[in-house]
Design a protein around this motif. Structure first.
Motif, short mmCIF file in Angstrom:
data_model
loop_
_atom_site.label_atom_id
_atom_site.label_comp_id
_atom_site.label_asym_id
_atom_site.label_seq_id
_atom_site.Cartn_x
_atom_site.Cartn_y
_atom_site.Cartn_z
N ARG A 8 1.00 -1.15 -0.30
CA ARG A 8 0.11 0.28 -0.20
C ARG A 8 1.10 1.34 -0.12
O ARG A 8 0.61 2.48 -0.48
N THR A 9 2.24 1.20 0.37
CA THR A 9 2.70 2.34 0.60
C THR A 9 3.79 2.69 -0.16
O THR A 9 5.35 3.17 0.00
N PRO A 49 -6.21 -8.22 -2.28
CA PRO A 49 -7.55 -8.48 -1.83
C PRO A 49 -8.00 -7.84 -1.71
O PRO A 49 -9.93 -7.75 -1.69
N ASP A 50 -8.23 -6.15 -1.30
CA ASP A 50 -8.98 -5.58 -0.84
C ASP A 50 -9.96 -4.53 -1.85
O ASP A 50 -10.72 -3.65 -1.33
N ALA A 212 -5.39 -14.04 -8.54
CA ALA A 212 -4.58 -14.32 -7.42
C ALA A 212 -6.08 -14.22 -5.90
O ALA A 212 -5.55 -15.51 -4.77
N CYS A 213 -7.00 -13.95 -6.42
CA CYS A 213 -8.40 -14.32 -5.79
C CYS A 213 -8.75 -15.04 -5.56
O CYS A 213 -10.31 -15.21 -5.58
N ASN A 217 -13.16 -11.45 -8.88
CA ASN A 217 -12.66 -9.40 -8.74
C ASN A 217 -12.59 -8.98 -7.87
O ASN A 217 -13.66 -8.75 -6.86
N PRO A 218 -11.62 -8.42 -6.97
CA PRO A 218 -11.58 -7.81 -5.57
C PRO A 218 -11.93 -6.50 -5.68
O PRO A 218 -12.14 -5.82 -4.48
N VAL A 219 -12.24 -6.05 -7.01
CA VAL A 219 -12.75 -4.72 -6.62
C VAL A 219 -14.30 -4.62 -7.06
O VAL A 219 -14.90 -3.60 -6.59
N THR A 220 -14.94 -5.07 -8.41
CA THR A 220 -15.92 -5.59 -8.63
C THR A 220 -17.54 -6.47 -6.89
O THR A 220 -18.17 -6.65 -7.42
#
Length: 312
Positions: A8-9, A49-50, A212-213, A217-220
């Motif tokens: 994330r960073t 994944p989030d 990978a998840c 789809n981790p976005v939708t």
């Protein structure tokens, strides 16, 4: 250069700046549109994944997906045939070029879904009664992996179809072996159009993250394929996704990936993240030179090697 081990960073722009000093490789010119690509293009994206999307400069520049579409065609073929596609296509690495005019001895099957012969067959196995039906199904399926509506570059699709002599040869060879059930020209036309779908690094990273998840789809939040299919696709990416360089890739980078002549690489680290990088100059195996450097660095800094330990 010190970087955070938290994706994330993680400073993707600093990584991009570092690899821009690498000027090795050659831009693919198999069709005019690829040959005209900007050799200075370099975009990187990670998707967690989030659903968090983390990207560098130029991660929103569109390009044709080309061979990076192959894992997703395989997934759609597995889904639409209830897994029977595995009986029609091998899963072993070849140690040869992606467009080698070669099928499995004794079976007439393509050696795996990540070479051109395999992708021609997987594109022909998706649902659809004709070329238009399969084209629509593939575009709809790829859009689900991407989490947004995708489009086709029609000029690239025409060029891929008209100039893809080796693909035509592979399709005719599979027809002669009884492996391919549609006409050779139909198979090449459908695959050419799939290669001409436009994505960017962020979109391709979402597609990699969906595999990978476990197919979600981790976005939708949409389940695109069952977990078993996602596992099978990522497994073949690990063994065959970088063609005759796949063994070296997994030994050093250790992240299942698929390369592309447009300079894109899509990566799927199961349970961890999806990633993508695009930079057109390629090495002798057809892998982005800067993309390889980026993948090496991400693997080391974020502890993504499938057979390694995570960072402290």
């Amino acid at each position: 250069m010190s970087r955070s081990s938290d994706p994330r960073t993680y400073d993707l722009d600093a990584l991009r700046d570092q690899v821009l000093s690498e000027h090795g490789g050659t831009v693919n010119d198999s069709i005019p549109q690829l040959g005209a690509a900007d050799p200075g293009l370099c975009g990187i994206a990670l998707v967690l994944p989030d659903g968090t999307v983390h990207s560098s400069a130029q991660a929103d520049v569109p390009f044709s997906v080309q061979s990076a579409v192959k894992p997703f065609l395989f997934a759609l073929a597995l889904l639409d045939t209830d897994g029977a596609a595995c009986d029609r296509i091998g899963i072993e690495p070849t140690g040869e070029a992606f467009d080698a005019i070669k099928l499995e001895s004794g079976t007439g099957r393509p050696p795996n879904p990540m070479v051109n012969a395999g992708a021609l067959l997987t594109a022909a196995l998706v649902d659809g009664g004709d070329v238009d039906g399969r084209n629509e199904r593939i575009l709809r399926g790829l859009s689900a992996f991407a989490g947004r509506s995708l489009e086709v570059d029609e000029e690239i699709a025409r060029a891929e179809h008209l100039l893809g002599d080796r693909n035509h040869a592979l399709a005719h060879l599979m027809r002669s072996e009884g492996t391919l059930q549609v006409s050779a020209d139909d198979a090449v036309q459908v695959y050419a159009r799939a290669c001409a779908v436009l994505v960017d690094a962020e979109t391709l990273a979402v597609m990699g993250a969906t595999l990978a998840c476990n197919g979600v789809n981790p976005v939708t939040g949409e389940r695109v394929v069952p977990a078993g299919i996602a596992r099978d696709v990522v497994s073949v990416m690990a063994t065959c996704g970088v063609y005759d360089g796949s063994g070296r890739w997994m030994q050093s980078v250790g992240i299942p990936a698929k390369s592309s002549v447009s300079g894109a690489i899509v990566l799927s680290a199961p349970g961890r993240l999806g990633a993508a990088v695009v930079s057109p100059p390629l090495d002798a195996q057809g892998t982005s030179v800067r993309g390889r450097l980026v993948s090496d660095r991400l693997s080391a800094d974020l502890g993504l090697h499938a057979f390694g330990s995570t960072p402290d």
